[in-house]
Design a protein around this motif. Sequence first.
Motif, PDB file in Angstrom:
ATOM      1  N   SER A 406      48.124  47.380  46.147  1.00  0.00           N
ATOM      2  CA  SER A 406      48.619  46.298  46.989  1.00  0.00           C
ATOM      3  C   SER A 406      49.317  45.247  46.136  1.00  0.00           C
ATOM      4  CB  SER A 406      47.454  45.638  47.733  1.00  0.00           C
ATOM      5  OG  SER A 406      46.598  44.975  46.800  1.00  0.00           O
ATOM      6  N   GLU A 407      49.921  44.283  46.811  1.00  0.00           N
ATOM      7  CA  GLU A 407      50.565  43.193  46.088  1.00  0.00           C
ATOM      8  C   GLU A 407      49.555  42.424  45.238  1.00  0.00           C
ATOM      9  OE1 GLU A 407      53.382  39.267  47.044  1.00  0.00           O
ATOM     10  OE2 GLU A 407      52.843  40.664  48.648  1.00  0.00           O
ATOM     11  N   LYS A 408      48.357  42.243  45.771  1.00  0.00           N
ATOM     12  CA  LYS A 408      47.329  41.517  45.011  1.00  0.00           C
ATOM     13  C   LYS A 408      46.928  42.282  43.759  1.00  0.00           C
ATOM     14  CE  LYS A 408      42.893  39.133  45.442  1.00  0.00           C
ATOM     15  NZ  LYS A 408      41.740  38.807  46.332  1.00  0.00           N
ATOM     16  N   THR A 409      46.763  43.592  43.894  1.00  0.00           N
ATOM     17  CA  THR A 409      46.412  44.410  42.726  1.00  0.00           C
ATOM     18  C   THR A 409      47.528  44.378  41.686  1.00  0.00           C
ATOM     19  OG1 THR A 409      45.023  45.892  44.022  1.00  0.00           O
ATOM     20  CG2 THR A 409      45.869  46.741  41.943  1.00  0.00           C
ATOM     21  N   GLN A 410      48.778  44.486  42.136  1.00  0.00           N
ATOM     22  CA  GLN A 410      49.908  44.430  41.206  1.00  0.00           C
ATOM     23  C   GLN A 410      49.917  43.095  40.462  1.00  0.00           C
ATOM     24  OE1 GLN A 410      52.159  46.725  40.362  1.00  0.00           O
ATOM     25  NE2 GLN A 410      52.375  48.182  42.026  1.00  0.00           N
ATOM     26  N   GLN A 411      49.657  42.000  41.159  1.00  0.00           N
ATOM     27  CA  GLN A 411      49.640  40.692  40.507  1.00  0.00           C
ATOM     28  C   GLN A 411      48.498  40.595  39.502  1.00  0.00           C
ATOM     29  OE1 GLN A 411      51.716  37.376  40.838  1.00  0.00           O
ATOM     30  NE2 GLN A 411      50.735  37.888  38.901  1.00  0.00           N
ATOM     31  N   ASN A 412      47.316  41.084  39.876  1.00  0.00           N
ATOM     32  CA  ASN A 412      46.179  41.058  38.946  1.00  0.00           C
ATOM     33  C   ASN A 412      46.475  41.891  37.698  1.00  0.00           C
ATOM     34  OD1 ASN A 412      44.689  39.423  40.667  1.00  0.00           O
ATOM     35  ND2 ASN A 412      43.606  41.123  41.626  1.00  0.00           N
ATOM     36  N   SER A 413      47.130  43.028  37.881  1.00  0.00           N
ATOM     37  CA  SER A 413      47.494  43.872  36.734  1.00  0.00           C
ATOM     38  C   SER A 413      48.477  43.146  35.824  1.00  0.00           C
ATOM     39  CB  SER A 413      48.119  45.187  37.225  1.00  0.00           C
ATOM     40  OG  SER A 413      47.187  45.953  37.953  1.00  0.00           O
ATOM     41  N   ALA A 414      49.394  42.389  36.434  1.00  0.00           N
ATOM     42  CA  ALA A 414      50.367  41.634  35.645  1.00  0.00           C
ATOM     43  C   ALA A 414      49.691  40.549  34.820  1.00  0.00           C
ATOM     44  CB  ALA A 414      51.417  41.012  36.570  1.00  0.00           C
ATOM     45  N   TYR A 415      48.726  39.870  35.398  1.00  0.00           N
ATOM     46  CA  TYR A 415      47.993  38.841  34.652  1.00  0.00           C
ATOM     47  C   TYR A 415      47.363  39.426  33.394  1.00  0.00           C
ATOM     48  CZ  TYR A 415      48.194  35.598  38.667  1.00  0.00           C
ATOM     49  OH  TYR A 415      48.612  34.755  39.666  1.00  0.00           O
ATOM     50  N   VAL A 416      46.719  40.586  33.556  1.00  0.00           N
ATOM     51  CA  VAL A 416      46.035  41.209  32.422  1.00  0.00           C
ATOM     52  C   VAL A 416      47.043  41.679  31.376  1.00  0.00           C
ATOM     53  CG1 VAL A 416      44.571  43.131  31.691  1.00  0.00           C
ATOM     54  CG2 VAL A 416      44.049  41.887  33.808  1.00  0.00           C
ATOM     55  N   LEU A 417      48.119  42.333  31.822  1.00  0.00           N
ATOM     56  CA  LEU A 417      49.105  42.851  30.877  1.00  0.00           C
ATOM     57  C   LEU A 417      49.802  41.721  30.119  1.00  0.00           C
ATOM     58  CD1 LEU A 417      50.698  45.073  29.544  1.00  0.00           C
ATOM     59  CD2 LEU A 417      52.180  45.174  31.570  1.00  0.00           C
ATOM     60  N   ALA A 418      50.129  40.637  30.808  1.00  0.00           N
ATOM     61  CA  ALA A 418      50.758  39.493  30.124  1.00  0.00           C
ATOM     62  C   ALA A 418      49.853  38.981  29.010  1.00  0.00           C
ATOM     63  CB  ALA A 418      51.061  38.384  31.126  1.00  0.00           C
TER      64      ALA A 418
END
Length: 570
Positions: A406-418
């Motif tokens: 979902s959009e929320k999961t994609q955003q959470n993944s981005a936080y971690v990767l950044a």
Amino acid sequence: MKKMIMAAAAVVSASAVAGVTVFAAGKYTAKDLNDLCSSLLGKTAVTSEQDVDGDGVVDVYDLIAMRQTFLGSGDFTRQTIGVSDENVRYIGRNIYDSDNVAWLVQSGSSIEFTVTGKSAEVIINGDANVGNDEKYRPRYAVLVDDEIILDELLGESEKTVKLFDGDVSRTAVVKIVHLSEANNGAVGVSGVTVDSDVPVPVSPTAKKDLQIEFIGDSITCAYGVEGRDQYENFKTSTENFMKSYAYLTAKQLDADYSAVSYSGHGIISGYSSTGDRVTDSLVPDYYDYVGKIGSYKVPWNFENDRKDVIVINLGTNDNTYASKDYETRGVEYAGAYTEFLLHIHEKHPESYIICTIGTMGCTEMYPYIQMAVDNFKDASGYDRIMSYQSATHTQSDGFGSDWHPSEKTQQNSAYVLADKICQALGMESDQIGIDVAAESEFSSTADDSANMSAYFSDWDRSYHITTVSGGDSKESIQAFVSGIGLKKGGKYHFSFQGETSEGTEIPFAIKSKSTGETIYEDVFVGTGSKTLYEAEVSSTVAGDAEIVFSLGGENNLRFSIYELKLVKFE
């Protein structure tokens, strides 16, 4: 030899214009001004041609003199300007055709430019895929000054999109971005029509300092990110790269990005419904090309494609093949992954490589990625590489089409990767969206007056304490959650699920490990079942912190902690 003055005033002035629209007049172009800015900032070498005022020194006064040539005449003329690397900036992989159309091929591929005039339009082109069923047509968006003015499926071979119009000249930053993926066609851009009083009104935006490439499958493409639920099937209208973890990571780090991603593809096998190997869907086979299909399968030019970081998120589709025999096929996957790493390193010899998997599960593949990373280090002698296991999406975060993130999961993944990229490059991370308690350690103590037992579950990171003899006070038995790094002034969302008997009070506090200063304290009250506790916490200190639960003073008490998180949001 020319001398370059790097006075503070010169640097500040150059920084202020480095990413701003500039317009050519006379013998200077937008590229000339951007090059001068780069030279003043020490990014590129000074040239004799940059001594605009002829005083023998290249400094901020040359910048001012050059800018004076970029003034409008007041005489407005309507003209159509073809796109080229002289007047637009490309983000991602693209290709020109014989008709001078710039095709944005891969997910997220874009062009950016600044335009000045009273009105402006852009000419958008479609390839043969505009005749597809509506579910499979390319999707794109047009942004003006970071606001989306158009988001649609491309159903025409050519159309004109109005960017703005009015009675007064304005300057705007324009971006056209391909939102769907390469296998469903490309989006073309062939010209910009503008009513302007400057000789060259269209100029490329400034290149970002940080460059990242993302190599992946449907997760990177943001397949189904806007889908209604997990039971909805694929269509390009729900695929939006601007909501992919890749785009969001680059945005958070103010980086340029490039993606090479194909749904259903893998390292040794594409998605397989039978467990048999699928060999026509392998990313390594197409990595060296702009795209996979038709006229887009032409070699990509790596010479001018410097990347600081390469992120690989592949293995989810391979798992449909490897899961039938991990012992054999997992090792096969690791071997092919190693070869791909060596190839990427050959193309990008100075890039930091980050490997991950786990968003849609398939965590059984992660040990084989670790094996590949170790094999790559041994074979290449290169150690600027790391791997990490992405958090698997959950029901609470929702699902996109066909069980995709979902959009929320994609955003959470981005936080971690950044945050991972910051660690890799030695950059300061703002830790936004990071659960700073994700790798914390649980422990407990009892004084001489008390007796207790405790158990930690690796499966769900839950902690369970049972008191036999509670001792003399609440502090006689304490549970600790340690190894939590806080930023001074940071704001955090603190939450956990607690379970204990109804009415039982468990005092707790978040404290600085070094000074003992209390950052936050409260009392958890049991309900007899799992109960969510939530609070906002502002840290007054920086460094290691711990959470202390006081459980003493009561015999035969049972207390369990689940899903403890401390997520920074500001």
